[in-house]
Structure formats: C-alpha cells, structure tokens
Design a protein around this motif. Sequence first.
Motif, PDB file in Angstrom:
ATOM      1  N   ILE A 107       0.856  -1.183   0.000  1.00 39.05           N
ATOM      2  CA  ILE A 107       0.000   0.000   0.000  1.00 39.05           C
ATOM      3  C   ILE A 107       0.895   1.236   0.000  1.00 39.05           C
ATOM      4  O   ILE A 107       2.112   1.129   0.150  1.00 39.05           O
ATOM      5  N   ASP A 108       0.317   2.400  -0.186  1.00 41.79           N
ATOM      6  CA  ASP A 108       1.109   3.633  -0.210  1.00 41.79           C
ATOM      7  C   ASP A 108       1.970   3.741   1.032  1.00 41.79           C
ATOM      8  O   ASP A 108       1.476   3.597   2.166  1.00 41.79           O
ATOM      9  N   ILE A 109       3.250   4.014   0.839  1.00 39.77           N
ATOM     10  CA  ILE A 109       4.172   4.069   1.982  1.00 39.77           C
ATOM     11  C   ILE A 109       3.848   5.258   2.880  1.00 39.77           C
ATOM     12  O   ILE A 109       3.744   5.121   4.102  1.00 39.77           O
ATOM     13  N   PHE A 110       3.689   6.427   2.300  1.00 39.60           N
ATOM     14  CA  PHE A 110       3.473   7.635   3.086  1.00 39.60           C
ATOM     15  C   PHE A 110       1.986   7.975   3.107  1.00 39.60           C
ATOM     16  O   PHE A 110       1.380   8.247   2.067  1.00 39.60           O
ATOM     17  N   GLN A 111       1.400   7.927   4.292  1.00 37.25           N
ATOM     18  CA  GLN A 111      -0.026   8.154   4.477  1.00 37.25           C
ATOM     19  C   GLN A 111      -0.256   9.068   5.671  1.00 37.25           C
ATOM     20  O   GLN A 111       0.589   9.193   6.554  1.00 37.25           O
ATOM     21  N   ILE A 112      -1.420   9.679   5.703  1.00 35.56           N
ATOM     22  CA  ILE A 112      -1.898  10.430   6.866  1.00 35.56           C
ATOM     23  C   ILE A 112      -3.222   9.808   7.276  1.00 35.56           C
ATOM     24  O   ILE A 112      -4.106   9.603   6.458  1.00 35.56           O
ATOM     25  N   SER A 113      -3.356   9.520   8.553  1.00 33.30           N
ATOM     26  CA  SER A 113      -4.571   8.858   9.018  1.00 33.30           C
ATOM     27  C   SER A 113      -5.778   9.785   8.940  1.00 33.30           C
ATOM     28  O   SER A 113      -5.682  10.987   9.215  1.00 33.30           O
ATOM     29  N   THR A 114      -6.917   9.217   8.580  1.00 35.39           N
ATOM     30  CA  THR A 114      -8.183   9.954   8.582  1.00 35.39           C
ATOM     31  C   THR A 114      -9.119   9.430   9.667  1.00 35.39           C
ATOM     32  O   THR A 114     -10.301   9.779   9.686  1.00 35.39           O
ATOM     33  N   GLY A 179      -0.252   8.071  13.483  1.00 34.77           N
ATOM     34  CA  GLY A 179      -0.824   9.181  12.735  1.00 34.77           C
ATOM     35  C   GLY A 179      -0.471   9.139  11.252  1.00 34.77           C
ATOM     36  O   GLY A 179      -1.073   9.855  10.448  1.00 34.77           O
ATOM     37  N   PHE A 180       0.498   8.276  10.907  1.00 33.38           N
ATOM     38  CA  PHE A 180       0.983   8.219   9.532  1.00 33.38           C
ATOM     39  C   PHE A 180       0.630   6.902   8.853  1.00 33.38           C
ATOM     40  O   PHE A 180       1.342   6.443   7.964  1.00 33.38           O
ATOM     41  N   ALA A 185      -5.141   0.777  12.425  1.00 30.18           N
ATOM     42  CA  ALA A 185      -4.472   1.260  13.635  1.00 30.18           C
ATOM     43  C   ALA A 185      -4.303   2.778  13.681  1.00 30.18           C
ATOM     44  O   ALA A 185      -3.736   3.300  14.630  1.00 30.18           O
ATOM     45  N   GLY A 186      -4.798   3.503  12.706  1.00 25.96           N
ATOM     46  CA  GLY A 186      -4.494   4.927  12.590  1.00 25.96           C
ATOM     47  C   GLY A 186      -5.159   5.810  13.626  1.00 25.96           C
ATOM     48  O   GLY A 186      -6.157   5.452  14.258  1.00 25.96           O
ATOM     49  N   ILE A 187      -4.583   6.994  13.794  1.00 25.65           N
ATOM     50  CA  ILE A 187      -5.169   8.064  14.602  1.00 25.65           C
ATOM     51  C   ILE A 187      -4.973   9.368  13.828  1.00 25.65           C
ATOM     52  O   ILE A 187      -3.877   9.632  13.315  1.00 25.65           O
ATOM     53  N   TYR A 188      -6.000  10.165  13.731  1.00 25.33           N
ATOM     54  CA  TYR A 188      -5.912  11.441  13.007  1.00 25.33           C
ATOM     55  C   TYR A 188      -4.834  12.315  13.652  1.00 25.33           C
ATOM     56  O   TYR A 188      -4.814  12.489  14.886  1.00 25.33           O
ATOM     57  N   PRO A 189      -3.901  12.862  12.878  1.00 25.06           N
ATOM     58  CA  PRO A 189      -2.793  13.631  13.451  1.00 25.06           C
ATOM     59  C   PRO A 189      -3.226  14.763  14.376  1.00 25.06           C
ATOM     60  O   PRO A 189      -2.523  15.087  15.345  1.00 25.06           O
ATOM     61  N   GLY A 190      -4.373  15.367  14.090  1.00 26.13           N
ATOM     62  CA  GLY A 190      -4.845  16.445  14.950  1.00 26.13           C
ATOM     63  C   GLY A 190      -5.219  16.005  16.352  1.00 26.13           C
ATOM     64  O   GLY A 190      -5.385  16.842  17.244  1.00 26.13           O
ATOM     65  N   HIS A 191      -5.329  14.701  16.570  1.00 26.06           N
ATOM     66  CA  HIS A 191      -5.689  14.171  17.892  1.00 26.06           C
ATOM     67  C   HIS A 191      -4.478  13.644  18.658  1.00 26.06           C
ATOM     68  O   HIS A 191      -4.617  13.200  19.800  1.00 26.06           O
ATOM     69  N   ILE A 192      -3.313  13.699  18.042  1.00 26.46           N
ATOM     70  CA  ILE A 192      -2.124  13.112  18.647  1.00 26.46           C
ATOM     71  C   ILE A 192      -1.688  13.858  19.905  1.00 26.46           C
ATOM     72  O   ILE A 192      -1.378  13.242  20.933  1.00 26.46           O
ATOM     73  N   VAL A 193      -1.657  15.175  19.857  1.00 25.08           N
ATOM     74  CA  VAL A 193      -1.135  15.960  20.983  1.00 25.08           C
ATOM     75  C   VAL A 193      -1.924  15.689  22.256  1.00 25.08           C
ATOM     76  O   VAL A 193      -1.347  15.494  23.334  1.00 25.08           O
TER      77      VAL A 193
END
Length: 217
Positions: A107-114, A179-180, A185-193
């Motif tokens: 799958i695409d190596i570089f991703q951003i979680s939604t 987040g990536f 298993a993803g988490i939206y980057p805006g929720h990481i902090v």
Amino acid sequence: MIRSLSSEFIGTAFLLIGVVGSGIMAETLSDGIIALALLANAIATGCILFALITVLGPISGAHFNPAVTFAFLLRGDIAVITALSFIVVQITGGLCGVWASHVMFDIDIFQISTTMHRTGTAQWFAEIIATFGLLFVIFGGLRFRPEAIPALVGLYITGAYWFTASTSFANPAVTIARGFTDTFAGIYPGHIVAFILAQLIGVAVAHIILRPLFAAE
C-alpha cells in the motif's frame, strides 16, 4: 550507548510493524467484523511485545516508549541525555516500522490517518489509565518479578486493548507513528497531541503513586 540506541530503534520499529501490520491483516481477513479484527490486533501486539522485551531487555531495558523512558528519568534511573536519545530513536523507529508495514502489504508508503473517532474526554482519560497501568506492571514487576516483565507487559497490553476506550496506545512514539497510517491502527494527526498529554499525565500520576507503593521495605 550505540547498542542501546540500536535496541530501542529496532524494538520500536518491530512494535509498530506488529501493531500496524496485524491491523492491516486483521481488517483484511475479518470480513468487516471489528471485534474480530481488534482481537487479532491485540493478540499480535501482545505477542510481539513479549518477544521484543525478552530479547532486547538485557541490552537497553526494552522501553520502546517515551512514556516509559520518562518514567525512568523521573525515578533517576536514566541520565537526561540517554533519555532524550532513547526518545528520538523510539519515534524514528516507530515511523520506520509503519512504513515497513506499508511496504509489506503493498500500500502507499506515506499516508496520513483519517481516523476521527480517537478524541474526547473518555479517550483521553482512557490513555491516562492505560499509561498508569502499563507503568504499574513494569515497576511492580521490577520490584517483585523482574523475570516476568515480558509476559506482564505483553498480557497487560493485550488486555488493555479491550478494557480501555482508546485501545491503549499508552506510548507517545506509537501515537505519533500511528498518525501516519490510514489503516485499522491509525489516529488522526490532529488528535495526537491530546493523546500524548494524557499519557504524560499518566506518567506523573504513576510516579506519585507507584514510587512509594513499590519502595523497598
């Protein structure tokens, strides 16, 4: 120091390969049954933790987690420069583990979680509990059964996937890395902090409670 940093890098990378790779496989094979996918994801994560801690624990302590490293720093068991170096390689290793999982599953190596549902007071409180519990079994194990720590951590995380609302990230490096990946298993980057802040609160609470609880008699 190089051996310890290599241990933390490899261990965190394989931890994320276990988390993300098993999540992709579980989602693919579970036919939309989320509970089955989560069960597979939890078991795989617990198993890889047991193996990694058993093999790499004698080299670096097998933290694979900035929250664990920070907890040891607060106890005075690790130097500041060592702790900072561990955290850098843990985060880097986690990202590399995510990308390696993507390559394996073509799958695409570089991703951003939604993935948008990992936020809110309940999720943040769950991360406080999850992180406190992880440190509880680590420091309790160190005090009374150090040889059992690989099993204690592996079993705790497997269980915590199910009894915490957040599925027990309990690890800033894992949180950032997840987040990536726009997979199970993803988490939206805006929720990481917010997740990381909750995890650090868990570390602080654990330091206050566990230090006297497990003090030598």
